[in-house]
Design an enzyme around this catalytic site. Structure first.
Site, PDB file in Angstrom:
ATOM      1  N   HIS A 308      -1.761   2.098  -3.489  1.00  0.00           N
ATOM      2  CA  HIS A 308      -1.444   0.851  -4.173  1.00  0.00           C
ATOM      3  C   HIS A 308      -1.445   1.092  -5.671  1.00  0.00           C
ATOM      4  O   HIS A 308      -2.260   1.867  -6.168  1.00  0.00           O
ATOM      5  CB  HIS A 308      -2.477  -0.238  -3.820  1.00  0.00           C
ATOM      6  CG  HIS A 308      -1.992  -1.601  -4.158  1.00  0.00           C
ATOM      7  ND1 HIS A 308      -2.165  -2.150  -5.410  1.00  0.00           N
ATOM      8  CD2 HIS A 308      -1.306  -2.498  -3.422  1.00  0.00           C
ATOM      9  CE1 HIS A 308      -1.603  -3.345  -5.416  1.00  0.00           C
ATOM     10  NE2 HIS A 308      -1.070  -3.585  -4.230  1.00  0.00           N
ATOM     11  N   ASP A 366      -0.800  -3.742   4.329  1.00  0.00           N
ATOM     12  CA  ASP A 366       0.243  -3.565   5.333  1.00  0.00           C
ATOM     13  C   ASP A 366      -0.160  -2.632   6.461  1.00  0.00           C
ATOM     14  O   ASP A 366       0.558  -2.509   7.443  1.00  0.00           O
ATOM     15  CB  ASP A 366       1.520  -3.017   4.670  1.00  0.00           C
ATOM     16  CG  ASP A 366       2.139  -4.057   3.774  1.00  0.00           C
ATOM     17  OD1 ASP A 366       2.066  -5.241   4.135  1.00  0.00           O
ATOM     18  OD2 ASP A 366       2.670  -3.699   2.715  1.00  0.00           O
TER      19      ASP A 366
HETATM   20  N1  CMC Z   1       1.421   8.933   0.912  1.00  0.00           N
HETATM   21  C1  CMC Z   1       1.343  10.138   0.297  1.00  0.00           C
HETATM   22  N2  CMC Z   1       1.215  10.309  -1.038  1.00  0.00           N
HETATM   23  C2  CMC Z   1       1.192   9.208  -1.795  1.00  0.00           C
HETATM   24  C3  CMC Z   1       1.276   7.914  -1.224  1.00  0.00           C
HETATM   25  C4  CMC Z   1       1.396   7.794   0.171  1.00  0.00           C
HETATM   26  N3  CMC Z   1       1.485   6.588   0.758  1.00  0.00           N
HETATM   27  N4  CMC Z   1       1.240   6.980  -2.214  1.00  0.00           N
HETATM   28  C5  CMC Z   1       1.144   7.664  -3.358  1.00  0.00           C
HETATM   29  N5  CMC Z   1       1.115   9.001  -3.106  1.00  0.00           N
HETATM   30  C6  CMC Z   1       0.947  10.071  -4.109  1.00  0.00           C
HETATM   31  C7  CMC Z   1       2.243  10.264  -4.893  1.00  0.00           C
HETATM   32  O1  CMC Z   1       3.068  11.238  -4.300  1.00  0.00           O
HETATM   33  C8  CMC Z   1       1.729  10.666  -6.249  1.00  0.00           C
HETATM   34  O2  CMC Z   1       1.407  12.026  -6.177  1.00  0.00           O
HETATM   35  P1  CMC Z   1       1.556  12.971  -7.515  1.00  0.00           P
HETATM   36  O3  CMC Z   1       0.570  12.443  -8.484  1.00  0.00           O
HETATM   37  O4  CMC Z   1       1.240  14.340  -7.005  1.00  0.00           O
HETATM   38  O5  CMC Z   1       2.979  12.807  -7.969  1.00  0.00           O
HETATM   39  C9  CMC Z   1       0.415   9.900  -6.409  1.00  0.00           C
HETATM   40  O6  CMC Z   1      -0.022   9.626  -5.052  1.00  0.00           O
HETATM   41  C10 CMC Z   1       0.577   8.575  -7.146  1.00  0.00           C
HETATM   42  O7  CMC Z   1       1.606   7.831  -6.509  1.00  0.00           O
HETATM   43  P2  CMC Z   1       2.654   6.921  -7.274  1.00  0.00           P
HETATM   44  O8  CMC Z   1       3.870   6.759  -6.439  1.00  0.00           O
HETATM   45  O9  CMC Z   1       2.834   7.422  -8.674  1.00  0.00           O
HETATM   46  O10 CMC Z   1       1.853   5.542  -7.340  1.00  0.00           O
HETATM   47  P3  CMC Z   1       2.474   4.126  -7.585  1.00  0.00           P
HETATM   48  O11 CMC Z   1       1.387   3.292  -8.131  1.00  0.00           O
HETATM   49  O12 CMC Z   1       3.734   4.230  -8.371  1.00  0.00           O
HETATM   50  O13 CMC Z   1       2.896   3.648  -6.118  1.00  0.00           O
HETATM   51  C11 CMC Z   1       2.881   2.668  -3.975  1.00  0.00           C
HETATM   52  C12 CMC Z   1       2.175   2.775  -5.328  1.00  0.00           C
HETATM   53  C13 CMC Z   1       2.258   1.519  -3.174  1.00  0.00           C
HETATM   54  C14 CMC Z   1       4.378   2.335  -4.172  1.00  0.00           C
HETATM   55  C15 CMC Z   1       2.737   4.008  -3.220  1.00  0.00           C
HETATM   56  O14 CMC Z   1       1.378   4.304  -3.008  1.00  0.00           O
HETATM   57  C16 CMC Z   1       3.497   4.015  -1.884  1.00  0.00           C
HETATM   58  O15 CMC Z   1       4.690   4.307  -1.866  1.00  0.00           O
HETATM   59  N6  CMC Z   1       2.793   3.687  -0.738  1.00  0.00           N
HETATM   60  C17 CMC Z   1       3.459   3.603   0.543  1.00  0.00           C
HETATM   61  C18 CMC Z   1       4.184   2.277   0.677  1.00  0.00           C
HETATM   62  C19 CMC Z   1       3.233   1.122   0.889  1.00  0.00           C
HETATM   63  O16 CMC Z   1       2.341   1.144   1.726  1.00  0.00           O
HETATM   64  N7  CMC Z   1       3.480   0.026   0.126  1.00  0.00           N
HETATM   65  C20 CMC Z   1       2.718  -1.235   0.267  1.00  0.00           C
HETATM   66  C21 CMC Z   1       1.918  -1.581  -0.957  1.00  0.00           C
HETATM   67  S1  CMC Z   1       0.768  -2.931  -0.641  1.00  0.00           S
HETATM   68  C22 CMC Z   1       1.730  -4.303  -0.305  1.00  0.00           C
HETATM   69  C23 CMC Z   1       2.696  -4.670  -1.377  1.00  0.00           C
HETATM   70  O17 CMC Z   1       2.422  -4.525  -2.566  1.00  0.00           O
HETATM   71  O18 CMC Z   1       3.749  -5.167  -1.040  1.00  0.00           O
END
Ligand code: CMC
Length: 431
Positions: A308, A366
């Site tokens: 998140h 989720d």
């Molecule tokens: N699985 C594997 N690695 C992950 C994941 C994951 N679900 N989420 C983040 N990472 C890694 C990512 O690859 C990155 O690694 P590095 O630093 O080596 O590049 C690091 O963790 C930070 O991730 P980010 O994408 O920069 O973080 P963000 O804050 O931009 O993204 C997020 C947050 C929710 C989009 C992301 O964690 C994600 O895609 N999660 C899966 C989708 C999901 O479950 N979304 C629902 C969110 S809660 C409900 C809502 O808000 O609607």
């Protein structure tokens, strides 16, 4: 207005600029950069808005490190245990918990708006039967401004109020209609003798040829899902609603924009994506393979339902959702549900894995919601529409707050241009 007592000084190119530091009621201090361009001729660069506060708000507060979520100051766990969705709607919209009389009045206002314009039934028929219900919802909610002209003048507080009530009342009807349409069943009209969650379940699962009794425990679980999704401060879809609204667009168009944004798998679409992932994993023995893929930088796969932007400890909504999942599956006698087994084992392994610990990736809301919704009989395509109808009150409360804010301006980010510098046009014969 947040307090200003200190300033930050920014020094560059022989310039020194004093920037006020605003102290919020809770959360980190905020450097007010509104005068930066005028005084320093520079912009700030913050893709994804990871360090940018886009507005003042009194609605929802999240402490990502503590795993805390407050609606108007009330912890989500308390509301989930003691309140109900319509009371939470009142709280988000008007700022305080209602008295008994206020609640009765609010409930009757919402209840009296649950039916949609009859002509909307024909509008639905323009969609293909196999359309995703989110596609139908984006279209139908956007079209509400064509059906309810009398509540689109945003300068009139009364029309804003009517639009808010209409959307809270009609979104479950529209989501249920999108579902019924996709499975070829007749639309079921709302029943005003049922509470909000029971009415939604009734519109989804009743058929004209027999009685359908909503199980109170399932209605309670649905109501709780709605409460947990009701608002989440300036997330992507809410910011979309605010940005669309900042141009003066009508509220139905703004909420349709929010629904479109919510659909993405990184946001509300994650509940569908998560359940599909659990199905793809299938059995506990295949989990290590998927964990390996999630950690592989060259593989785009991510563990859906994990991570998140704000919560870096745990998602308090996931905790409540997990309890609900156990309750609902127990009630429905779904013991040893293979998806739940995969989910629990996946959570256990991921929480012990250094990659997930280091990156502070925890199960989010989720992760468990899809399991509950599937057990209730919803297809995966309905998961995100249910998120959308639950979030509508948050979107509309944030939109109303923005319209009432005298500091409101059209949202207009700037950019860091890295394209071609000015150049001369060359005739096609010389390229
Ligand atoms: N699985 C594997 N690695 C992950 C994941 C994951 N679900 N989420 C983040 N990472 C890694 C990512 O690859 C990155 O690694 P590095 O630093 O080596 O590049 C690091 O963790 C930070 O991730 P980010 O994408 O920069 O973080 P963000 O804050 O931009 O993204 C997020 C947050 C929710 C989009 C992301 O964690 C994600 O895609 N999660 C899966 C989708 C999901 O479950 N979304 C629902 C969110 S809660 C409900 C809502 O808000 O609607």
């Amino acid at each position: 207005m947040a307090e200003t007592r200190r300033t930050a000084t920014l020094n560059f190119d022989n310039k020194s600029i004093e920037l006020p530091i605003l102290s919020p009621v809770a959360g980190p201090d905020v450097i007010d950069i509104r005068k930066l361009y005028a005084q320093g001729d520079v912009f700030t660069y913050d893709p994804g808005f990871t360090s940018t506060a886009s507005c003042e708000s009194t609605i929802t507060f999240i402490d990502g490190d503590k795993g805390e979520l407050l609606y108007r100051g009330y912890p989500i766990e308390d509301l989930a245990a003691k309140s109900h969705f319509l009371e939470v709607c009142y709280l988000l919209l008007y700022g305080e918990l209602p008295t008994q009389a206020q609640m009765v009045d609010f409930e009757s206002r919402v209840t009296n708006h649950t039916m949609v314009h009859e002509q909307m039934h024909y509008f639905f028929r323009g969609f293909r039967r196999d359309a995703h219900p989110m596609a139908t919802m984006v279209g139908v909610v956007g079209a509400m401004s064509a059906f309810y002209h009398d509540s689109t003048d945003i300068s009139d507080p009364w029309q804003r109020e009517v639009a808010a009530i209409r959307m809270i009342a009609k979104l479950p009807t529209i989501a249920a209609m999108a579902f019924k349409y996709s499975i070829g069943q007749p639309f079921v009209y709302p029943r005003n003798n049922l509470d909000y969650a029971s009415n939604f379940l009734h519109m989804c699962f009743a058929v004209p040829c027999e009685d359908y009794i909503v199980q109170p425990a399932l209605a309670k679980a649905m109501d709780r899902i709605m409460m947990l999704h009701a608002d989440h401060e300036q997330n992507a879809s809410t910011s979309t609603v605010r940005l669309a609204g900042s141009s003066g667009a009508n509220p139905f168009a703004c909420i349709a924009a929010g629904i479109a944004c919510l659909w993405g798998p990184a946001h509300g679409g994650a509940n569908q994506a998560c359940l599909e992932m659990l199905r793809e994993i299938g059995t506990v023995d295949r989990i290590p393979e998927f964990i390996r893929r999630a950690k592989d930088k060259d593989d785009p796969f991510r563990l859906m339902g994990f991570g998140h932007r704000v919560y870096k400890n745990f998602d308090p909504r996931a905790k409540v959702m997990k309890e609900s999942a156990d309750e609902v599956l127990g009630l429905l006698g779904v013991h040893n549900n293979p998806l739940l087994q995969v989910a629990k084992e996946l959570e256990r392994i991921a929480l012990e894995d250094p990659y997930f610990i280091e990156k502070k990736l925890y199960p989010n809301v989720d992760f468990y919601s899809g399991i509950i919704l599937e057990a209730m009989g919803f297809p995966t395509s309905m998961f995100t529409p249910i998120f959308a109808l639950s979030r509508t009150v948050g979107w509309i409360s944030q939109w109303k707050e923005m319209i009432d804010d005298p500091a409101m301006k059209i949202g207009r980010p700037r950019q860091l241009y890295v394209g071609e510098a000015r150049r001369a046009y060359r005739d096609v014969r010389h390229r």
